[in-house]
Design a protein around this motif. Sequence first.
Motif, PDB file in Angstrom:
ATOM      1  N   GLY A 141       0.815  -1.211   0.000  1.00 51.91           N
ATOM      2  CA  GLY A 141       0.000   0.000   0.000  1.00 51.91           C
ATOM      3  C   GLY A 141       0.852   1.266   0.000  1.00 51.91           C
ATOM      4  N   VAL A 142       1.990   1.209   0.674  1.00 55.26           N
ATOM      5  CA  VAL A 142       2.783   2.424   0.890  1.00 55.26           C
ATOM      6  C   VAL A 142       3.914   2.546  -0.137  1.00 55.26           C
ATOM      7  N   GLY A 143       4.539   1.448  -0.456  1.00 53.70           N
ATOM      8  CA  GLY A 143       5.640   1.500  -1.418  1.00 53.70           C
ATOM      9  C   GLY A 143       6.934   0.960  -0.849  1.00 53.70           C
ATOM     10  N   ILE A 144       7.770   0.532  -1.767  1.00 51.15           N
ATOM     11  CA  ILE A 144       8.991  -0.193  -1.410  1.00 51.15           C
ATOM     12  C   ILE A 144      10.204   0.651  -1.773  1.00 51.15           C
ATOM     13  N   ARG A 145      11.224   0.570  -0.893  1.00 48.41           N
ATOM     14  CA  ARG A 145      12.483   1.295  -1.153  1.00 48.41           C
ATOM     15  C   ARG A 145      13.506   0.267  -1.606  1.00 48.41           C
ATOM     16  N   ILE A 146      14.056   0.475  -2.787  1.00 53.06           N
ATOM     17  CA  ILE A 146      14.978  -0.539  -3.301  1.00 53.06           C
ATOM     18  C   ILE A 146      16.394   0.010  -3.493  1.00 53.06           C
ATOM     19  N   LYS A 147      17.323  -0.903  -3.337  1.00 51.37           N
ATOM     20  CA  LYS A 147      18.746  -0.568  -3.486  1.00 51.37           C
ATOM     21  C   LYS A 147      19.252  -1.128  -4.806  1.00 51.37           C
ATOM     22  N   VAL A 148      20.101  -0.361  -5.471  1.00 49.45           N
ATOM     23  CA  VAL A 148      20.751  -0.896  -6.669  1.00 49.45           C
ATOM     24  C   VAL A 148      21.886  -1.793  -6.182  1.00 49.45           C
ATOM     25  N   ASN A 149      21.813  -3.063  -6.513  1.00 50.33           N
ATOM     26  CA  ASN A 149      22.803  -4.028  -6.008  1.00 50.33           C
ATOM     27  C   ASN A 149      24.194  -3.786  -6.594  1.00 50.33           C
ATOM     28  N   SER A 150      25.210  -4.051  -5.774  1.00 52.11           N
ATOM     29  CA  SER A 150      26.579  -3.960  -6.302  1.00 52.11           C
ATOM     30  C   SER A 150      26.917  -5.192  -7.128  1.00 52.11           C
ATOM     31  N   ILE A 151      26.284  -6.333  -6.805  1.00 57.87           N
ATOM     32  CA  ILE A 151      26.551  -7.520  -7.626  1.00 57.87           C
ATOM     33  C   ILE A 151      25.594  -7.531  -8.815  1.00 57.87           C
ATOM     34  N   ARG A 152      26.023  -8.109  -9.927  1.00 62.53           N
ATOM     35  CA  ARG A 152      25.253  -8.092 -11.172  1.00 62.53           C
ATOM     36  C   ARG A 152      24.368  -9.319 -11.274  1.00 62.53           C
ATOM     37  N   GLU A 185      14.058  -3.974  -0.608  1.00 57.85           N
ATOM     38  CA  GLU A 185      14.330  -4.901  -1.710  1.00 57.85           C
ATOM     39  C   GLU A 185      15.491  -4.348  -2.522  1.00 57.85           C
ATOM     40  N   ALA A 186      15.797  -5.024  -3.653  1.00 56.77           N
ATOM     41  CA  ALA A 186      16.943  -4.611  -4.459  1.00 56.77           C
ATOM     42  C   ALA A 186      16.562  -4.612  -5.929  1.00 56.77           C
ATOM     43  N   VAL A 187      17.425  -4.003  -6.727  1.00 55.70           N
ATOM     44  CA  VAL A 187      17.282  -4.155  -8.168  1.00 55.70           C
ATOM     45  C   VAL A 187      18.669  -4.487  -8.707  1.00 55.70           C
ATOM     46  N   MET A 188      18.710  -5.378  -9.675  1.00 59.88           N
ATOM     47  CA  MET A 188      19.995  -5.860 -10.183  1.00 59.88           C
ATOM     48  C   MET A 188      20.218  -5.356 -11.610  1.00 59.88           C
ATOM     49  N   LEU A 189      21.477  -5.018 -11.897  1.00 55.39           N
ATOM     50  CA  LEU A 189      21.848  -4.529 -13.228  1.00 55.39           C
ATOM     51  C   LEU A 189      22.587  -5.633 -13.963  1.00 55.39           C
ATOM     52  N   ALA A 264       3.660  -4.538  -6.854  1.00 55.74           N
ATOM     53  CA  ALA A 264       4.097  -3.843  -5.641  1.00 55.74           C
ATOM     54  C   ALA A 264       4.777  -2.527  -6.032  1.00 55.74           C
ATOM     55  N   PRO A 265       4.293  -1.404  -5.482  1.00 57.47           N
ATOM     56  CA  PRO A 265       4.843  -0.103  -5.881  1.00 57.47           C
ATOM     57  C   PRO A 265       6.251   0.118  -5.344  1.00 57.47           C
ATOM     58  N   VAL A 266       7.105   0.736  -6.170  1.00 52.18           N
ATOM     59  CA  VAL A 266       8.450   1.133  -5.728  1.00 52.18           C
ATOM     60  C   VAL A 266       8.434   2.657  -5.628  1.00 52.18           C
ATOM     61  N   VAL A 267       8.819   3.185  -4.464  1.00 53.28           N
ATOM     62  CA  VAL A 267       8.728   4.643  -4.286  1.00 53.28           C
ATOM     63  C   VAL A 267      10.096   5.299  -4.128  1.00 53.28           C
ATOM     64  N   ASN A 268      11.128   4.475  -4.016  1.00 55.26           N
ATOM     65  CA  ASN A 268      12.455   5.053  -3.847  1.00 55.26           C
ATOM     66  C   ASN A 268      13.500   4.069  -4.361  1.00 55.26           C
ATOM     67  N   ILE A 269      14.442   4.596  -5.166  1.00 54.66           N
ATOM     68  CA  ILE A 269      15.537   3.745  -5.649  1.00 54.66           C
ATOM     69  C   ILE A 269      16.843   4.407  -5.238  1.00 54.66           C
TER      70      ILE A 269
END
Length: 309
Positions: A141-152, A185-189, A264-269
Amino acid sequence: MLHKERMPAKPKEPIIFVNGEFLPQSEAKISVLDHGLMYGDGCFDAWCGRNGFVFQLDAHLDRLYRSVKGLKLDLKMPKATMRANIIECVHRNVVPDVYIKVLVTRGISPEPVIDPRKCKEASVVIFAREEQFEVPAEKKGVGIRIKVNSIRRTSHMSMEPKIKTLNYLNIVMGKLEAWECGFDEAVMLDDNGYVCECPGFNISFVSGNTLFTPSHGILVGITRNSVMEMAREMGMDVREGYYTVFDFTSADEVFMTNTVAGVAPVVNIDGWTIGDGKMGPITRKFQEIYLNWLETGRHGTQVFPEAWS
Ligand code: PMP
């Protein structure tokens, strides 16, 4: 229609299918010599169901069997038998709102050494449990804050991410990194810095009337495909391509998808606020439609027996 009052009582323990038998969880065992345990040598898929309808049953089955083929697993069980076993597992556990997981491993090795040629036929495990949420309801409902992962994210040049392998260490490490750094959570490149996916989710963004989603370096998510279908039905343009972190941080809305969490909404990266920092209207619409499709059985297969109706 499902009548929950006509359902039998749930078993005392979850019933699990293991290599041809339906067993209570405390008796369901797999060999310590299984290549799945020793090397993550296998694949899996996961479904969810509501009101006795399993969402995209055959699309997930097809993906599972593509993974089996991609890993050259010697799975003797035909797809139709797997389908029947999955449905039986739902019946035996009496779970109309269900989380299903199927594991297929290369099977048992005679020795604790790597030799896929010597493994007997593939092992199969099927779980059908009460629906489980991967993203807490309040975050949805509020949103998720995700980190850009250092690992690929593992590249298709080393292990094709379209195969849903049991070797999820890349993803496990991605989640750990995000959690240890205080993110949700995270996001991977990929190796060139383009956004692929989140550990266990696909990620997409909306700018104006267009839905954008990475085309490569991903497990081709069934929820992602469903959201693309919703967007087209809503008259939006849909594009798949290579996108950078900036494309996401400058978008109107960002969201993650998977079968269990839905949308699931992402509100911050990485500290960058997306839009106004709240779930956007299109993400909310996708959430509502997804829930509606689950509950009304659109793309769903009715799995409950006659006796429950
Ligand atoms: N990417 C990965 C790596 C996943 O494991 C998953 C599913 N858990 C997804 C994306 C989303 O796929 P689906 O929508 O089919 O659940």
